[in-house]
Motif scaffolding. Structure first.
Motif, PDB file in Angstrom:
ATOM      1  N   VAL A 152       0.512   9.895 -51.028  1.00 42.74           N
ATOM      2  CA  VAL A 152      -0.228  11.069 -51.487  1.00 42.74           C
ATOM      3  C   VAL A 152      -1.540  11.262 -50.735  1.00 42.74           C
ATOM      4  CG1 VAL A 152      -1.501   9.929 -53.364  1.00 42.74           C
ATOM      5  CG2 VAL A 152      -0.938  12.371 -53.537  1.00 42.74           C
ATOM      6  N   GLU A 153      -1.808  12.512 -50.419  1.00 40.81           N
ATOM      7  CA  GLU A 153      -3.110  12.952 -49.934  1.00 40.81           C
ATOM      8  C   GLU A 153      -3.627  13.878 -51.016  1.00 40.81           C
ATOM      9  OE1 GLU A 153      -3.338  14.417 -45.947  1.00 40.81           O
ATOM     10  OE2 GLU A 153      -1.589  13.230 -45.375  1.00 40.81           O
ATOM     11  N   THR A 154      -4.737  13.524 -51.611  1.00 40.52           N
ATOM     12  CA  THR A 154      -5.217  14.294 -52.753  1.00 40.52           C
ATOM     13  C   THR A 154      -6.285  15.310 -52.370  1.00 40.52           C
ATOM     14  OG1 THR A 154      -6.898  12.629 -53.305  1.00 40.52           O
ATOM     15  CG2 THR A 154      -4.738  12.403 -54.361  1.00 40.52           C
ATOM     16  N   ILE A 155      -6.315  16.352 -53.178  1.00 40.28           N
ATOM     17  CA  ILE A 155      -7.369  17.347 -53.120  1.00 40.28           C
ATOM     18  C   ILE A 155      -7.885  17.509 -54.551  1.00 40.28           C
ATOM     19  CG2 ILE A 155      -6.497  18.554 -51.083  1.00 40.28           C
ATOM     20  CD1 ILE A 155      -5.262  20.639 -52.956  1.00 40.28           C
ATOM     21  N   PRO A 156      -9.090  17.988 -54.737  1.00 43.81           N
ATOM     22  CA  PRO A 156      -9.589  18.186 -56.107  1.00 43.81           C
ATOM     23  C   PRO A 156      -8.753  19.220 -56.852  1.00 43.81           C
ATOM     24  CG  PRO A 156     -11.384  18.320 -54.511  1.00 43.81           C
ATOM     25  CD  PRO A 156     -10.101  18.301 -53.724  1.00 43.81           C
ATOM     26  N   ALA A 157      -8.438  18.916 -58.102  1.00 45.63           N
ATOM     27  CA  ALA A 157      -7.677  19.859 -58.929  1.00 45.63           C
ATOM     28  C   ALA A 157      -8.601  20.688 -59.802  1.00 45.63           C
ATOM     29  CB  ALA A 157      -6.678  19.103 -59.798  1.00 45.63           C
ATOM     30  N   GLY A 158      -9.886  20.437 -59.707  1.00 43.94           N
ATOM     31  CA  GLY A 158     -10.819  21.151 -60.566  1.00 43.94           C
ATOM     32  C   GLY A 158     -10.676  20.677 -61.999  1.00 43.94           C
ATOM     33  N   HIS A 159     -10.926  21.569 -62.909  1.00 41.65           N
ATOM     34  CA  HIS A 159     -10.884  21.184 -64.318  1.00 41.65           C
ATOM     35  C   HIS A 159      -9.519  21.403 -64.949  1.00 41.65           C
ATOM     36  CE1 HIS A 159     -15.073  20.278 -64.270  1.00 41.65           C
ATOM     37  NE2 HIS A 159     -15.351  21.461 -63.750  1.00 41.65           N
ATOM     38  N   ASP A 160      -8.581  21.971 -64.218  1.00 42.66           N
ATOM     39  CA  ASP A 160      -7.235  22.188 -64.754  1.00 42.66           C
ATOM     40  C   ASP A 160      -6.393  20.951 -64.487  1.00 42.66           C
ATOM     41  OD1 ASP A 160      -4.777  22.961 -65.623  1.00 42.66           O
ATOM     42  OD2 ASP A 160      -4.637  24.736 -64.345  1.00 42.66           O
ATOM     43  N   LYS A 161      -6.386  20.055 -65.430  1.00 37.64           N
ATOM     44  CA  LYS A 161      -5.680  18.780 -65.267  1.00 37.64           C
ATOM     45  C   LYS A 161      -4.166  18.935 -65.297  1.00 37.64           C
ATOM     46  CE  LYS A 161      -9.443  16.035 -67.092  1.00 37.64           C
ATOM     47  NZ  LYS A 161      -9.850  14.968 -67.984  1.00 37.64           N
ATOM     48  N   THR A 162      -3.681  20.094 -65.661  1.00 36.39           N
ATOM     49  CA  THR A 162      -2.229  20.304 -65.719  1.00 36.39           C
ATOM     50  C   THR A 162      -1.693  21.040 -64.493  1.00 36.39           C
ATOM     51  OG1 THR A 162      -2.407  22.411 -66.915  1.00 36.39           O
ATOM     52  CG2 THR A 162      -2.326  20.376 -68.241  1.00 36.39           C
ATOM     53  N   ALA A 163      -2.565  21.420 -63.570  1.00 38.42           N
ATOM     54  CA  ALA A 163      -2.140  22.206 -62.405  1.00 38.42           C
ATOM     55  C   ALA A 163      -1.045  21.514 -61.581  1.00 38.42           C
ATOM     56  CB  ALA A 163      -3.339  22.550 -61.538  1.00 38.42           C
ATOM     57  N   PRO A 164      -1.166  20.213 -61.262  1.00 40.37           N
ATOM     58  CA  PRO A 164      -0.096  19.592 -60.470  1.00 40.37           C
ATOM     59  C   PRO A 164       1.256  19.591 -61.199  1.00 40.37           C
ATOM     60  CG  PRO A 164      -2.067  18.222 -60.457  1.00 40.37           C
ATOM     61  CD  PRO A 164      -2.289  19.297 -61.473  1.00 40.37           C
ATOM     62  N   LEU A 165       1.224  19.339 -62.490  1.00 40.55           N
ATOM     63  CA  LEU A 165       2.441  19.329 -63.300  1.00 40.55           C
ATOM     64  C   LEU A 165       3.088  20.710 -63.318  1.00 40.55           C
ATOM     65  CD1 LEU A 165       3.977  17.353 -65.160  1.00 40.55           C
ATOM     66  CD2 LEU A 165       2.525  18.125 -67.028  1.00 40.55           C
ATOM     67  N   ARG A 166       2.276  21.736 -63.521  1.00 41.63           N
ATOM     68  CA  ARG A 166       2.792  23.109 -63.556  1.00 41.63           C
ATOM     69  C   ARG A 166       3.294  23.571 -62.189  1.00 41.63           C
ATOM     70  NH1 ARG A 166      -0.743  26.597 -64.374  1.00 41.63           N
ATOM     71  NH2 ARG A 166      -2.619  25.335 -64.416  1.00 41.63           N
ATOM     72  N   ALA A 167       2.649  23.101 -61.127  1.00 43.59           N
ATOM     73  CA  ALA A 167       3.088  23.480 -59.780  1.00 43.59           C
ATOM     74  C   ALA A 167       4.469  22.913 -59.470  1.00 43.59           C
ATOM     75  CB  ALA A 167       2.073  22.995 -58.750  1.00 43.59           C
TER      76      ALA A 167
END
Length: 197
Positions: A152-167
């Motif tokens: 994994v190469e990470t980027i900030p998800a901001g305050h939406d902790k569910t964004a990766p799951l939803r993507a």
């Protein structure tokens, strides 16, 4: 993927720990416009989260239903949920899928097929072998999580902790309609807040 009766020491090392599992290494450089994290993620912490989250009431049935219905990779789904809780997202979900594809297709899925094939056989010796294959499948899934942590190469998800799951869990990626995705996400996200990382 099943995580019943998991012991903390389940799993084995992966020989390619110094590789990026087919994902390009950017020589420690951030991609233009992105603040990527190239440090290796903590596979032990991921496994601890996996056991806790998957064990929540309703999570395993949703995960297994998605796995059967559309071939979703439960390990990747759990990994993305864990990343989001840390306010991180992967630079590329497709790169993560590519990083584990060979391991998943040539090790995990054949073990799962063998285990399922033996399910109805009444012989004690067959069921004993099936139990061993179940343990081997679980160990292989833990290795997949190590591969994900390395790739994994990470980027900030901001305050939406569910964004990766939803993507990941979306109709654009799987043969699911939006309502099916929303129903699964509602269950999964509802349990995320109750799991400590």
């Amino acid at each position: 993927m099943k995580y019943n009766n998991i012991r903390a020491n389940t799993g084995a090392g992966y020989a390619g720990k110094n590789t990026r599992a087919g994902v390009p290494v950017w020589a420690g450089q951030d991609l233009p416009g992105h603040q990527t994290g190239l440090r290796k993620m903590d596979a032990k912490a991921l496994w601890k989260f996996t056991v806790a989250f998957y064990g929540r009431p309703g999570v395993a049935p949703v995960c297994l239903d998605l796995q059967e219905k559309c071939g979703l990779d439960v390990n990747l789904l759990l990994f993305l949920a864990w990343l989001g809780l840390q306010e991180k997202a992967p630079h590329s979900i497709s790169a993560l899928e590519a990083a584990v594809r060979d391991w998943r297709e040539n090790v995990i899925l054949p073990l799962r097929t063998l285990r399922r094939h033996m399910r109805e056989n009444p012989r004690d010796t067959v069921q004993s072998l099936r139990d061993q294959i179940k343990k081997d499948e679980l160990a292989a899934e833990r290795i997949e999580q190590e591969l994900l942590c390395e790739a994994v190469e990470t980027i900030p998800a901001g305050h939406d902790k569910t964004a990766p799951l939803r993507a990941y869990l979306s109709p654009t990626r799987f043969n699911l309609d939006q309502d099916e995705c929303n129903d699964a996400l509602k269950t999964l996200i509802g349990h995320l807040a109750r799991v400590e990382i």
